[in-house]
Design a protein around this motif. Structure first.
Motif, PDB file in Angstrom:
ATOM      1  N   ASP A   1       0.846  -1.201   0.000  1.00  0.00           N
ATOM      2  CA  ASP A   1       0.000   0.000   0.000  1.00  0.00           C
ATOM      3  C   ASP A   1       0.874   1.241   0.000  1.00  0.00           C
ATOM      4  O   ASP A   1       2.096   1.168   0.166  1.00  0.00           O
ATOM      5  N   THR A   2       0.245   2.376  -0.213  1.00  0.00           N
ATOM      6  CA  THR A   2       0.942   3.667  -0.176  1.00  0.00           C
ATOM      7  C   THR A   2       0.448   4.463   1.021  1.00  0.00           C
ATOM      8  O   THR A   2       0.264   5.678   0.940  1.00  0.00           O
ATOM      9  N   GLY A   3       0.249   3.762   2.138  1.00  0.00           N
ATOM     10  CA  GLY A   3      -0.366   4.363   3.319  1.00  0.00           C
ATOM     11  C   GLY A   3       0.616   4.978   4.301  1.00  0.00           C
ATOM     12  O   GLY A   3       1.720   5.394   3.937  1.00  0.00           O
ATOM     13  N   ILE A   4       0.214   4.992   5.576  1.00  0.00           N
ATOM     14  CA  ILE A   4       0.954   5.746   6.598  1.00  0.00           C
ATOM     15  C   ILE A   4       2.249   5.060   7.015  1.00  0.00           C
ATOM     16  O   ILE A   4       3.142   5.697   7.581  1.00  0.00           O
ATOM     17  N   GLY A   5       2.400   3.756   6.747  1.00  0.00           N
ATOM     18  CA  GLY A   5       3.631   3.050   7.084  1.00  0.00           C
ATOM     19  C   GLY A   5       3.797   2.817   8.574  1.00  0.00           C
ATOM     20  O   GLY A   5       2.931   3.178   9.387  1.00  0.00           O
ATOM     21  N   LEU A   6       4.934   2.225   8.924  1.00  0.00           N
ATOM     22  CA  LEU A   6       5.208   1.856  10.318  1.00  0.00           C
ATOM     23  C   LEU A   6       6.569   2.380  10.749  1.00  0.00           C
ATOM     24  O   LEU A   6       7.527   2.396   9.961  1.00  0.00           O
TER      25      LEU A   6
END
Length: 529
Positions: A319-324
């Motif tokens: 995904d291109t989301g908030i990451g970790l």
């Protein structure tokens, strides 16, 4: 003294070479000879012992026993051990110290008379080892007992937990059956756009709650070691494609693009647990959508390696989301873990999904890992081995097309909850089946005695007579082979085993899937009994 010198002259050379302390005494107990090992053992000089009574070398508490042993020996002067077979005999050194010994008595005859040779061995170290071994054994037995008690408590706690979860599952699933069922029923009717939106929201929320219930139950199964996996033929590409369509609405709402990259070299049909695989991918894609505000979700499936019998497939969800944050990656698969407290507040969720995914993957012989960069997205990838098969897949028949014979099916529904009774009436009416309702097992048996039915839909938990008791009566007392499908809100392995043991032909978990219900009714009614 002359006798003492002769004894020493005759035996001294031989007895000095022995490793034990050697003491020779006459019939009166007077010491005639000692070797150098005796001096070392007891601390006396030879001159201090020779000519003295043997009792000088023993603690006072042993003197009576010594008299008895000496008298017994002279009555029957055969070689014999002392201090063995559990006897406790101590020697006393010059400094007053006492220590355990073994004594072996032997008769010797020379011209000067008959004497007793006592070979004395210090067994302090042996006794120490014995004590330590005894203490170790006692500690081991105690530890084993403590471990058994702890295990019994843990098993009892796990059993209580399982029972609690089963009860909670039943209590929650019962109203959920009505909520989800009636939502579907209403959505089939003529509604305004707003009404359809509201009812759809109710159904979506109910479906989410059901996923949470299933997650909690799956976690409990893993803890109890009761997680099982099927090995059945399935079409991987078809199953994944159908499952991903479930996210169409959510993707549209968030304006996200779903990209699917499928390796066509993967065998068409594999052996495995398609339901558990879908559960894994569903959790990962659901997470990806949840934590992505804009951009793409990519599901990549490729053949990692292949042999004649097996195929290992790698799945990746990016995904291109908030990451970790990097420091959160090692703990992300633990129970109830989310990246941060703010993550839980902003996005919701329990943190159970990834924990269950990890367990599902690893217990099927696979591995899972994650790569992530803050604000740049995450990639979860896992591998699973599958058996290859030449079995062909039969097309499913879960459509609701009815033929003339199907419309003649007579169904007895045994259900105690009024709302679920109403829901079953609506579903069966939609199928075009004849149906009657019994509110418990006892009433169902009375109805079976006056009217014939093609199939019974049997709830399990009911007052007066539950589904298990009613099924047992139908099978054993009435000798009836009528097909019985359990309608169960209890979905633990133990409950399903019980269903089979009592003679039920199949089961359907609540909330009811109407297409599955229809298919199973028609299949069992058409099947020769």
């Amino acid at each position: 003294m002359e006798t003492i010198r002769k004894v020493e002259s005759k035996f001294g050379g031989i007895l000095e070479s022995l490793p034990d302390a050697i003491v020779i005494v006459d019939k009166l107990g007077i010491i005639q000879f000692v070797n150098s090992e005796t001096e070392k053992l007891l601390g006396y000089a030879r001159a201090e012992m020779v000519g003295s009574n043997i009792e000088k070398l023993m603690p006072s508490q042993h003197r009576n026993a010594h008299h008895a042993q000496r008298n017994s020996f002279w009555e029957n002067p055969k070689s014999r051990p002392m201090g063995l077979a559990g006897q406790n005999i101590n020697a006393r050194g010059k400094d007053g110290s006492e220590f355990p010994v073994t004594i072996s008595l032997n008769k010797i005859e020379i011209e000067e008379g008959i004497f007793v040779l006592a070979a004395i061995r210090d067994i302090s170290y042996q006794k120490k080892i014995e004590r330590e071994l005894t203490e170790a054994r006692i500690q081991a037995e105690l530890a084993t007992e403590v471990a058994q008690i702890a295990q019994a408590k843990a098993e009892s706690a796990m059993k209580s937990k399982q029972q609690f979860l089963a009860n909670m599952s039943h209590e929650i699933r019962t109203p959920m059956t009505a909520i989800i069922g009636f939502s579907k029923v209403v959505l089939k009717t003529d509604l305004t756009a707003k009404q359809r939106e509201y009812i759809s929201a109710i159904k979506t929320s109910s479906d989410s709650l059901l996923v949470l219930i299933n997650d909690i139950l799956d976690l409990a199964k893993v803890d109890a070691g009761k997680m099982t996996f099927e090995s059945a033929p399935f079409q991987l590409e078809k199953d994944i494609t159908a499952m991903l369509h479930l996210f169409d609405l959510k993707l549209k709402e968030k304006n996200l693009l779903l990209i699917t990259d499928y390796d066509t070299s993967i065998p068409k049909v594999l052996l495995g647990d398609a339901v558990r695989l879908n559960q894994i991918v569903l959790n990962l894609v659901s997470n990806a959508i949840k934590f992505t505000m804009q951009g793409t979700i990519t599901v990549s499936i490729r053949l990692l390696n292949e042999s004649e019998e097996r195929a290992t497939v790698e799945f990746a969800v990016s995904d291109t989301g908030i990451g970790l944050e990097e420091n959160m990656i090692p703990t992300i698969f633990e129970n109830f873990q989310q990246a941060t407290g703010s993550t839980a507040r902003l996005f919701g969720g329990t943190g159970l999904g990834l924990a269950i995914v990890k367990q599902l993957v690893e217990r099927q012989g696979g591995a899972i890992n994650v790569k992530s960069v803050v604000n740049d997205g995450s990639t979860f990838n896992f591998t699973l081995p599958f058996q290859k098969t030449n079995t062909s897949i039969k097309p499913d028949n879960l459509g609701l097309e009815l033929n003339f014979e199907s419309k003649k099916i007579k169904v007895l529904v045994v259900e105690d909850v009024a709302l679920n009774q109403l829901l079953m009436k609506i579903l069966l009416d939609d199928f075009g089946f004849e149906r009657d309702i019994a509110s418990n097992g006892r009433i169902a048996i009375e109805m079976l005695q006056t009217k014939s039915y093609d199939i019974i839909l049997m709830d399990l938990q009911m007052p007066e007579m539950n589904g298990f008791e009613a099924t047992a009566y139908i099978r054993n007392k009435m000798n009836s082979k009528i097909p019985i499908i359990a309608l169960t809100a209890d979905v633990t392995a133990d409950d399903l085993i019980q269903c089979n043991a009592f003679g039920m032909n199949d089961h359907i978990a609540k909330p009811i899937d109407e297409k599955l219900l229809f298919a199973k009714i028609v299949e069992l009614v058409k099947k020769p009994q």
